[in-house]
Design a protein around this motif. Structure first.
Motif, mmCIF file in Angstrom:
data_model
loop_
_atom_site.group_PDB
_atom_site.id
_atom_site.type_symbol
_atom_site.label_atom_id
_atom_site.label_comp_id
_atom_site.label_asym_id
_atom_site.label_seq_id
_atom_site.Cartn_x
_atom_site.Cartn_y
_atom_site.Cartn_z
ATOM 1 N N ASP A 155 28.819 13.921 30.996
ATOM 2 C CA ASP A 155 28.582 14.845 31.828
ATOM 3 C C ASP A 155 27.918 14.211 33.223
ATOM 4 O O ASP A 155 27.313 13.148 32.901
ATOM 5 N N ILE A 156 28.343 14.849 34.375
ATOM 6 C CA ILE A 156 27.580 14.529 35.428
ATOM 7 C C ILE A 156 26.818 15.740 35.885
ATOM 8 O O ILE A 156 27.380 16.779 35.946
ATOM 9 N N VAL A 157 25.379 15.519 36.260
ATOM 10 C CA VAL A 157 24.478 16.690 36.241
ATOM 11 C C VAL A 157 23.829 16.388 37.614
ATOM 12 O O VAL A 157 23.318 15.378 37.948
ATOM 13 N N PHE A 158 24.095 17.529 38.606
ATOM 14 C CA PHE A 158 23.144 17.464 39.789
ATOM 15 C C PHE A 158 22.064 18.404 39.569
ATOM 16 O O PHE A 158 22.041 19.583 39.310
ATOM 17 N N LEU A 159 20.705 17.959 39.768
ATOM 18 C CA LEU A 159 19.437 18.420 39.156
ATOM 19 C C LEU A 159 19.052 18.843 40.346
ATOM 20 O O LEU A 159 18.953 18.265 41.469
ATOM 21 N N SER A 160 18.616 20.095 40.262
ATOM 22 C CA SER A 160 17.605 20.722 41.301
ATOM 23 C C SER A 160 18.187 20.921 42.551
ATOM 24 O O SER A 160 17.739 20.520 43.699
ATOM 25 N N VAL A 161 19.556 21.151 42.656
ATOM 26 C CA VAL A 161 20.450 21.148 43.915
ATOM 27 C C VAL A 161 20.613 22.651 44.322
ATOM 28 O O VAL A 161 20.555 23.553 43.575
ATOM 29 N N THR A 165 20.873 23.621 38.258
ATOM 30 C CA THR A 165 21.523 22.353 37.755
ATOM 31 C C THR A 165 22.981 22.703 37.428
ATOM 32 O O THR A 165 23.450 23.844 36.996
ATOM 33 N N VAL A 166 23.742 21.906 38.061
ATOM 34 C CA VAL A 166 24.992 22.033 37.890
ATOM 35 C C VAL A 166 25.695 20.756 37.231
ATOM 36 O O VAL A 166 25.267 19.698 37.294
ATOM 37 N N VAL A 167 26.378 21.274 35.893
ATOM 38 C CA VAL A 167 26.866 20.381 35.144
ATOM 39 C C VAL A 167 28.481 20.181 35.160
ATOM 40 O O VAL A 167 29.141 21.224 35.024
ATOM 41 N N VAL A 168 28.777 19.090 35.201
ATOM 42 C CA VAL A 168 30.406 18.902 35.508
ATOM 43 C C VAL A 168 30.836 17.947 34.410
ATOM 44 O O VAL A 168 30.145 17.136 34.144
ATOM 45 N N ARG A 169 32.200 18.297 33.811
ATOM 46 C CA ARG A 169 32.558 17.536 32.430
ATOM 47 C C ARG A 169 34.063 17.737 32.624
ATOM 48 O O ARG A 169 34.655 18.881 32.854
ATOM 49 N N ASN A 170 34.629 16.412 32.560
ATOM 50 C CA ASN A 170 36.074 16.515 32.456
ATOM 51 C C ASN A 170 36.669 17.209 33.591
ATOM 52 O O ASN A 170 37.792 17.947 33.240
ATOM 53 N N GLY A 171 36.361 16.968 34.773
ATOM 54 C CA GLY A 171 36.967 17.498 36.210
ATOM 55 C C GLY A 171 36.782 19.011 36.327
ATOM 56 O O GLY A 171 37.265 19.711 37.027
ATOM 57 N N LYS A 172 35.757 19.420 35.482
ATOM 58 C CA LYS A 172 35.436 21.055 35.570
ATOM 59 C C LYS A 172 33.930 21.328 35.883
ATOM 60 O O LYS A 172 33.350 20.353 35.363
ATOM 61 N N ILE A 173 33.751 22.561 36.616
ATOM 62 C CA ILE A 173 32.363 22.654 36.257
ATOM 63 C C ILE A 173 32.145 23.395 35.112
ATOM 64 O O ILE A 173 32.627 24.578 34.945
ATOM 65 N N VAL A 174 31.162 23.155 34.398
ATOM 66 C CA VAL A 174 30.709 23.792 33.043
ATOM 67 C C VAL A 174 29.748 24.919 33.265
ATOM 68 O O VAL A 174 30.033 25.893 32.743
ATOM 69 N N SER A 175 28.805 24.647 34.108
ATOM 70 C CA SER A 175 27.576 25.552 34.154
ATOM 71 C C SER A 175 26.791 25.437 35.220
ATOM 72 O O SER A 175 26.766 24.347 36.252
ATOM 73 N N ILE A 176 26.160 26.431 35.757
ATOM 74 C CA ILE A 176 25.340 26.521 37.148
ATOM 75 C C ILE A 176 24.239 27.529 36.645
ATOM 76 O O ILE A 176 24.395 28.685 36.536
#
Length: 452
Positions: A29-35, A50-61
Motif C-alpha cells: 500500500d501507499i498511504v497518504f496520512l492526515s491529508v 487517511t487515503v490508502v492506494v493499492r494496485n492502482g486503485k483507491i482502496v479507502s478514504i
C-alpha cells in the motif's frame, strides 16, 4: 524487467516521508496520512483523512485506517490531495526519437497532469501509447489523434473518407482536423467518422464554419475556433485572411446577443469545448514579447524554439492590423464565450496547446486554469474542466474524482487550489497508477530536461 525494477525502487525507499525515487504499490500500500482531500465530485474539502492506494486503485478514504506494516506512508498533514489533471490539447513531438517525447511526458507529469490527449500524432505515437500503458515509459495516460486532416492532406472528398478509414484501422483515438477543409471535403470526413465511431477534434475550417461543425457532431471543438466568426455580423462577406487567427482582427465587432444561440447549439449536440485560452492570453494578447521572455519555465525549451516563439509574438504585435484595443477586445470576447459555455451547460475541458507559442508543456496548463478563473469560472469549476468533465468525456467513471474504487491518478499539493487557483503549482508529488513520484524525484527529472 521493468516491473522488477519498479519493485526494487519501492523496497529501497524510506518507510515514511517522501522517497527519492518512484515507488510502486504493486505489492504494498501507499498511504497518504492526515491529508485534506478535494474529491472533485463535489465542492468540499475532507479534512485530515487517511487515503490508502493499492494496485492502482483507491482502496479507502477515512479517518481511522491503520497503515499496513509494509506500507509506504506519506506524511501529508496539512497538504491537499486531488485527482490529477487532464491536458486535452497537448502536443508530443512527432519524430522517431523517443527522447524528446519522454521529456514532454515528464514535463506534463511533473506538473500534476496524469492524462493527455496528443493532438498531432503519427505511427510513432501509437507505439508510445503502448509503451506508456505497459509501464515501459513513464508518462501520463496517453490518447492520440492521427495525422491531421487539412487543406494540404485532403485534396478531394474521396481522400478524406479514405483517411478516416485508415486512421480508424490503425487504432488512433481521434481525428485531428486542421484548417483548410472545404464544403466539398468536410462532409465525407464527418459522415465516415460517425459511421466508424471515431471522433473529430480540433479546428473548424473557415470554409466549413462552426454551424456545420456543430451539425456534424464534433467530439470537441478546440481553441473556440469559429466562435468569434459566428457572432460577428458580415463575416460571410470576408476572406479568411481578413478575419485573422481565431477571428483576432474582427473580434472587436462581435455581437454578444448572438452568443446564446451558439451556446444552445453546442449544448444540444453535446459538443465539448477546449478553449486553449492560454494561446489568446499570451500569444494573441496586447502585451509585448518582453512580458514573457523571462518566464522561468523557458529553461525547459531549446533556444531556437524560444526564438521562434518570440518571433511569432513580435510578428503578431507588429502586424498592421494589430492594435492594443483590438487585441483586448479579442481576449475579452473569448472570456465571455468561455463563461457563457460554463453557464450554459457546455462541457469545458482543460487544454492549452503546448508546446505552442509561449506555452511550455505542463506549466502552461497552470496558466490555463488561471485564465479560466479570469474568465469568470470559480476555482472549482476550472478544476472540473481537467478532472470530472474529462472523465465523463472519456467514459471513465472510475477517474476524475477521489473515491474508493477509482484509479489512483493523483496530485498532492501544499496549498488549497479551491481558495486560490495558483495553488495548483504547489506540487509535492504525483501518483500515476501504481507509482508514487515524490517531489525530489520530479525535481531531479526536470533538472535533466533543462536546456543550456
Amino acid at each position: 524487467m521493468v516491473r522488477r525494477l519498479i519493485l526494487i525502487f519501492g523496497f529501497m525507499s524510506a518507510q515514511a516521508g517522501f522517497a527519492q525515487a518512484p515507488v510502486s504499490n504493486v505489492d504494498r500500500d501507499i498511504v497518504f496520512l492526515s491529508v485534506n482531500v478535494i474529491p472533485m465530485d463535489r465542492e468540499t474539502v475532507l479534512k485530515d483523512q487517511t487515503v490508502v492506494v493499492r494496485n492502482g486503485k483507491i482502496v479507502s478514504i477515512n479517518t481511522n485506517t491503520k497503515p499496513a506494516a509494509n506500507a509506504l506512508v506519506v506524511d501529508a498533514k496539512g497538504k491537499y490531495l486531488m485527482p490529477g489533471w487532464s491536458e486535452m490539447h497537448a502536443h508530443v513531438p512527432a519524430i522517431e526519437d523517443f527522447g524528446p517525447m519522454k521529456d514532454v511526458l515528464t514535463l506534463y507529469l511533473a506538473n500534476g497532469i496524469t492524462t493527455i490527449r496528443g493532438m498531432l500524432g503519427n505511427a510513432k505515437h501509437l507505439e508510445l501509447r503502448e509503451k506508456v500503458r505497459s509501464g515501459e515509459v513513464l508518462g501520463p495516460n496517453f490518447y492520440t489523434t492521427g495525422p491531421a486532416f487539412s487543406g494540404q492532406t485532403v485534396k478531394t472528398a474521396a481522400r478524406g473518407i479514405e483517411m478516416v478509414k485508415e486512421e480508424k484501422a490503425a487504432g488512433y483515438d481521434y481525428l485531428k482536423l486542421l484548417p483548410g477543409l472545404t464544403k466539398e471535403t468536410f462532409p465525407g470526413i464527418a459522415k465516415t467518422s460517425k459511421e466508424l465511431g471515431i471522433g473529430m477534434v480540433g479546428h473548424v475550417s473557415f470554409a466549413v464554419g462552426v454551424w456545420a461543425a456543430i451539425d456534424a457532431g464534433y467530439s470537441s471543438i478546440d481553441h473556440l475556433d469559429g466562435f468569434v466568426e459566428a457572432i460577428v455580423p458580415g463575416t460571410d462577406t470576408l476572406a479568411e485572411q481578413e478575419t485573422g487567427l481565431f477571428g483576432t482582427w474582427i473580434a472587436y465587432a462581435a455581437d454578444t446577443t448572438r452568443i446564446p444561440k451558439l451556446i444552445r447549439g453546442l449544448k444540444d449536440k453535446n459538443i465539448r469545448v477546449v478553449p486553449t485560452q492560454a494561446i489568446a492570453e499570451r500569444w494573441l494578447s496586447p502585451l509585448p514579447a518582453s512580458a514573457y521572455e523571462n518566464d522561468p519555465e523557458w529553461k525547459y525549451m531549446k533556444a531556437d524554439e524560444k526564438k521562434n516563439w518570440l518571433n511569432a509574438k513580435n510578428s503578431y504585435v507588429n502586424n498592421p492590423k494589430f492594435s492594443k484595443e483590438r487585441a483586448e477586445a479579442f481576449v475579452n470576447i473569448r472570456r465571455k464565450l468561455i463563461l457563457a459555455c460554463q453557464k450554459g451547460g457546455v462541457q469545458l475541458m482543460l487544454g492549452c496547446d503546448a508546446p505552442q507559442v509561449l506555452n511550455v508543456p505542463g506549466f502552461a496548463t497552470h496558466h490555463e486554469l488561471k485564465y479560466l478563473v479570469d474568465a469568470g469560472l470559480t476555482p472549482y469549476e476550472a478544476l472540473k474542466t481537467g478532472t470530472v468533465n474529462v472523465a465523463g468525456y472519456l467514459n471513465k467513471p472510475n477517474s476524475g474524482a477521489i473515491k474508493a474504487g477509482n484509479v489512483s491518478d493523483l496530485v498532492l499539493l501544499t496549498a488549497n487550489p479551491l481558495e486560490n487557483i495558483g495553488n495548483t503549482k504547489t506540487i509535492e508529488g504525483v501518483m500515476i497508477g501504481t507509482r508514487w513520484l515524490p517531489k525530489p524525484f520530479l525535481d531531479a527529472e526536470l533538472k535533466k530536461i533543462e536546456k543550456h
